[in-house]
Design an enzyme around this catalytic site. Structure first.
Site, PDB file in Angstrom:
ATOM      1  N   PHE A  16       0.871  -1.186   0.000  1.00 51.74           N
ATOM      2  CA  PHE A  16       0.000   0.000   0.000  1.00 51.74           C
ATOM      3  C   PHE A  16       0.898   1.222   0.000  1.00 51.74           C
ATOM      4  CE2 PHE A  16      -2.339   3.503   1.779  1.00 51.74           C
ATOM      5  CZ  PHE A  16      -3.511   3.467   1.046  1.00 51.74           C
ATOM      6  N   ASP A 100       9.470   3.060   0.991  1.00 60.00           N
ATOM      7  CA  ASP A 100       8.316   3.822   1.467  1.00 60.00           C
ATOM      8  C   ASP A 100       8.229   3.622   2.971  1.00 60.00           C
ATOM      9  OD1 ASP A 100       5.881   4.779   2.271  1.00 60.00           O
ATOM     10  OD2 ASP A 100       4.744   3.923   0.600  1.00 60.00           O
ATOM     11  N   LYS A 129       3.412  10.580   7.949  1.00 57.20           N
ATOM     12  CA  LYS A 129       2.840  10.238   9.257  1.00 57.20           C
ATOM     13  C   LYS A 129       3.611  10.801  10.467  1.00 57.20           C
ATOM     14  CE  LYS A 129       0.490   6.057   7.599  1.00 57.20           C
ATOM     15  NZ  LYS A 129      -0.748   6.660   7.112  1.00 57.20           N
TER      16      LYS A 129
HETATM   17  C1  PLP Z   1       3.403   2.695   3.604  1.00 55.75           C
HETATM   18  C2  PLP Z   1       2.462   3.786   3.228  1.00 55.75           C
HETATM   19  N1  PLP Z   1       2.734   4.542   2.156  1.00 55.75           N
HETATM   20  C3  PLP Z   1       1.926   5.525   1.784  1.00 55.75           C
HETATM   21  C4  PLP Z   1       0.770   5.807   2.481  1.00 55.75           C
HETATM   22  C5  PLP Z   1      -0.134   6.871   1.958  1.00 55.75           C
HETATM   23  O1  PLP Z   1       0.057   8.068   2.547  1.00 55.75           O
HETATM   24  P1  PLP Z   1      -0.906   9.260   2.137  1.00 55.75           P
HETATM   25  O2  PLP Z   1      -2.292   8.782   2.447  1.00 55.75           O
HETATM   26  O3  PLP Z   1      -0.466  10.371   3.000  1.00 55.75           O
HETATM   27  O4  PLP Z   1      -0.740   9.507   0.686  1.00 55.75           O
HETATM   28  C6  PLP Z   1       0.437   5.061   3.607  1.00 55.75           C
HETATM   29  C7  PLP Z   1      -0.786   5.353   4.368  1.00 55.75           C
HETATM   30  O5  PLP Z   1      -1.234   4.612   5.190  1.00 55.75           O
HETATM   31  C8  PLP Z   1       1.297   4.012   3.979  1.00 55.75           C
HETATM   32  O6  PLP Z   1       1.018   3.233   5.029  1.00 55.75           O
END
Ligand code: PLP
Length: 270
Positions: A16, A100, A129
């Site tokens: 994700f 990520d 986050k």
């Molecule tokens: C690993 C990871 N990458 C990206 C995101 C997406 O972040 P955003 O919603 O701020 O685009 C999340 C959100 O939970 C995530 O857990």
């Protein structure tokens, strides 16, 4: 920048990465991506399987994207050596390794960045986050070599470089880099995992890194999660019948005991 000679992008099954066009293309979960097809072409390989990645890696791969610990798919911790193997494959083929760490970065796993558990460095690092401690900020950090590909003005956004958000991130970094802070995250993670094993003896797995923990149950945890709200505990679901816990990194040992007591009461009330 290498679109003609390196057109391929690789990401992991179960990943994700978000819901905007590029990150959605890298997101494997059908329920998120299917309503928005067609997306950019991305090839998916099983997470944690370096041999599977090695089989499809060639010099035409622009980048490999992964979460060092997969969050949304149920707190999946890869086997030891996986990140190092990915790093080596990317280096060998001149491909970028993009970590990520939106969910795992800034202390969540007991290291500043989860990739440090394997002593490797990605070429690009995504953060958000925890970076803002509740204030919205995201960052893409990259090596000098990658940064040289981006000229000023090529990327921009209305709220980018926001002073308030940057001040919040600096305050967070001041706390997280205090001596002993990350060690406490690791110790509290171990304490919480032990408590969760006592509360959920039926769990198929209690796993995680630092204060990112998943409890994999034999059935849908929705009712327990709902009961948690009634007992003042906010936990979330993740893929594969998992309750995901990601408490504040500043949580104390006593607060973990209270969290466990409340979660046990919530489970008993179901
Ligand atoms: C690993 C990871 N990458 C990206 C995101 C997406 O972040 P955003 O919603 O701020 O685009 C999340 C959100 O939970 C995530 O857990």
């Amino acid at each position: 920048a290498h679109g003609k000679t390196k057109p391929r992008l690789i990401a992991c099954e179960g990943s994700f990465h978000g819901r905007t066009l590029g990150s959605l293309a890298l997101t494997h979960t059908p329920k998120y991506r299917e309503p928005f097809l067609p997306l950019i072409d991305v090839e998916f390989v099983p997470f944690g399987d370096a041999a599977a990645l090695a089989r499809i890696m060639r010099d035409d791969v622009a980048a490999v994207f992964l979460e060092p610990v997969q969050g949304e798919s149920g707190v999946q911790v890869p086997p030891p050596g996986y990140l190092r193997a990915v790093r080596e494959l990317c280096t060998r083929h001149g491909s970028l390794f993009v970590a990520d760490e939106v969910q795992t970065g800034i202390g969540r796993t007991g290291a500043m960045f989860a990739y440090q558990h394997e002593d490797v460095k990605p070429d690009v690092l995504c953060l958000a986050k925890a970076l803002g401690g509740g204030v919205p900020i995201g960052a893409v950090v990259m090596t000098e070599a990658v940064a040289a590909l981006l000229k000023p003005g090529l990327h921009g956004t209305t709220f980018g470089g926001n002073q308030l958000a940057c001040a919040a991130a600096l305050a967070v970094l001041e706390v997280v880099t205090q001596p002993g802070f990350l060690e406490r995250v690791s110790a509290h993670g171990a304490q919480l995992q032990a408590g969760l094993r006592r509360i959920f003896p039926e769990a198929l797995a209690v796993r995680g890194q630092g204060l990112l923990i998943g409890v994999q149950l034999p059935s849908d945890p929705a009712a327990i999660i709902r009961a948690g709200f009634d007992h003042g505990v906010v936990v979330g679901p993740a893929g594969g019948n998992v309750i995901r816990l990601a408490p504040p990194l500043t949580i104390s040992g006593e607060e973990i005991d209270e969290l466990c007591a409340r979660l046990a009461a919530a489970k008993a009330a179901v």
